[in-house]
Design a protein around this motif. Sequence first.
Motif, PDB file in Angstrom:
ATOM      1  N   ALA A   1       1.516  19.030   8.653  1.00 34.72           N
ATOM      2  CA  ALA A   1       0.296  20.824   7.453  1.00 34.72           C
ATOM      3  C   ALA A   1      -1.058  20.717   7.606  1.00 34.72           C
ATOM      4  CB  ALA A   1       1.570  20.833   6.076  1.00 34.72           C
ATOM      5  N   GLY A   2      -1.749  18.981   7.529  1.00 30.29           N
ATOM      6  CA  GLY A   2      -2.881  19.104   7.033  1.00 30.29           C
ATOM      7  C   GLY A   2      -3.219  18.834   5.456  1.00 30.29           C
ATOM      8  N   ARG A   3      -2.071  18.206   5.271  1.00 29.30           N
ATOM      9  CA  ARG A   3      -1.825  18.556   3.931  1.00 29.30           C
ATOM     10  C   ARG A   3      -3.168  17.104   3.186  1.00 29.30           C
ATOM     11  NH1 ARG A   3       3.606  17.110   1.750  1.00 29.30           N
ATOM     12  NH2 ARG A   3       3.560  15.369   2.876  1.00 29.30           N
ATOM     13  N   VAL A   4      -3.682  17.606   2.231  1.00 30.04           N
ATOM     14  CA  VAL A   4      -4.581  16.028   1.758  1.00 30.04           C
ATOM     15  C   VAL A   4      -4.173  16.521  -0.163  1.00 30.04           C
ATOM     16  CG1 VAL A   4      -6.574  16.423   2.792  1.00 30.04           C
ATOM     17  CG2 VAL A   4      -5.826  17.887   0.121  1.00 30.04           C
TER      18      VAL A   4
ATOM     19  N   VAL B   1      -7.213  12.098  -0.634  1.00 25.35           N
ATOM     20  CA  VAL B   1      -6.164  11.049  -0.832  1.00 25.35           C
ATOM     21  C   VAL B   1      -5.792  11.716   1.354  1.00 25.35           C
ATOM     22  CG1 VAL B   1      -4.491   9.439  -0.729  1.00 25.35           C
ATOM     23  CG2 VAL B   1      -5.840   9.716  -1.733  1.00 25.35           C
ATOM     24  N   GLU B   2      -6.005  11.451   2.404  1.00 25.07           N
ATOM     25  CA  GLU B   2      -5.040  11.865   2.979  1.00 25.07           C
ATOM     26  C   GLU B   2      -4.638  10.714   4.195  1.00 25.07           C
ATOM     27  OE1 GLU B   2      -7.999  14.159   5.272  1.00 25.07           O
ATOM     28  OE2 GLU B   2      -9.632  12.670   6.170  1.00 25.07           O
TER      29      GLU B   2
ATOM     30  N   PRO C   1       0.796  -1.571  -0.187  1.00 25.86           N
ATOM     31  CA  PRO C   1      -0.540   0.045  -0.132  1.00 25.86           C
ATOM     32  C   PRO C   1       1.027   1.063  -0.589  1.00 25.86           C
ATOM     33  CG  PRO C   1      -0.954  -1.749   1.916  1.00 25.86           C
ATOM     34  CD  PRO C   1       0.187  -1.820   1.424  1.00 25.86           C
ATOM     35  N   CYS C   2       0.404   1.748  -0.579  1.00 32.94           N
ATOM     36  CA  CYS C   2       1.554   3.764  -1.017  1.00 32.94           C
ATOM     37  C   CYS C   2       1.531   3.742   0.716  1.00 32.94           C
ATOM     38  CB  CYS C   2       0.335   4.311  -1.256  1.00 32.94           C
ATOM     39  SG  CYS C   2       0.308   4.201  -3.167  1.00 32.94           S
ATOM     40  N   GLY C   3       2.800   3.953   1.144  1.00 32.63           N
ATOM     41  CA  GLY C   3       3.218   4.800   2.493  1.00 32.63           C
ATOM     42  C   GLY C   3       3.261   6.189   2.649  1.00 32.63           C
ATOM     43  N   SER C   4       2.981   7.176   1.668  1.00 30.27           N
ATOM     44  CA  SER C   4       3.023   8.664   1.613  1.00 30.27           C
ATOM     45  C   SER C   4       2.740   9.134   0.857  1.00 30.27           C
ATOM     46  CB  SER C   4       4.423   9.421   1.178  1.00 30.27           C
ATOM     47  OG  SER C   4       5.120   8.889   0.821  1.00 30.27           O
ATOM     48  N   LEU C   5       1.959  10.450   1.394  1.00 28.78           N
ATOM     49  CA  LEU C   5       0.884  11.158  -0.276  1.00 28.78           C
ATOM     50  C   LEU C   5       1.542  11.557  -1.134  1.00 28.78           C
ATOM     51  CD1 LEU C   5      -0.197  13.851   2.389  1.00 28.78           C
ATOM     52  CD2 LEU C   5      -1.920  11.716   1.097  1.00 28.78           C
TER      53      LEU C   5
END
Length: 240
Positions: free
Chosen positions: A175-178, A230-231, A133-137
């Motif tokens: 940073a609350g990134r999405v 995605v977050e 599975p994807c591990g980072s944004l």
Amino acid sequence: MKDIDAIAALQDPVRRRLYEYVAAQGREVGRNEAAEAAGVARTLAAHHLDKLAEVGLLESGSRRLTGRSGPGAGRPAKVYTRARAEREVSLPARDYRTAAELLAEAAEQAGLDAGLRAAARRRGEALRGPATPCGSLEEAVEVLAARGYEPHLEAPEAPECPAGAEGPEGSSGPAGRVVRMRNCPFHAVAERFPPLVCGMNLALLQGLLGADGPLRARMAPRPGECCVVVEVGSSKNNEH
């Protein structure tokens, strides 16, 4: 044959770079900015930008780029955005959109939402294959870009908190990134059957990103963009 003419206009490498830059910004772009990004002179950029607007790949308008109005604000400048119309070429002619719309209409009338979401999640898992599975944004951006979603990282405005207070529960990273996506690959069908197709898209992305990883996909509709973001979040919060 107009679609062929439009797509053929991108054969020129400078014109293609200008189109890709404007499309990637998600906002109006002026001639100077586009020329600098493509590494060409402003006059050459203006010629190619106008050609892209002429064939319908870009839309053009004018506004003052200084942000001021009234005397001394300067003349309005020509600006460009990606055209909303879709372009496609199939030789010989095919009409997969009509088939997709008919299947969506039948699925909606038969109440097959749950079955469609389950199939979409399985397809997402199949597309991911044996990869973890994807591990980072950042990794999610790469995966989504390969599927045509045109993703970009965004730090949404968070509500103000008193000094020393923690952010809202479940906030996505420091940073609350999405990750938001400027393109929905299913846009035409989603416009006609939004609950059905958007639910399918969400399930597909959940399977593609991996339900057991640190990321989650959720609904967050915004005009002109994909309805899913995605977050970072606990996998247990993924919708099933």
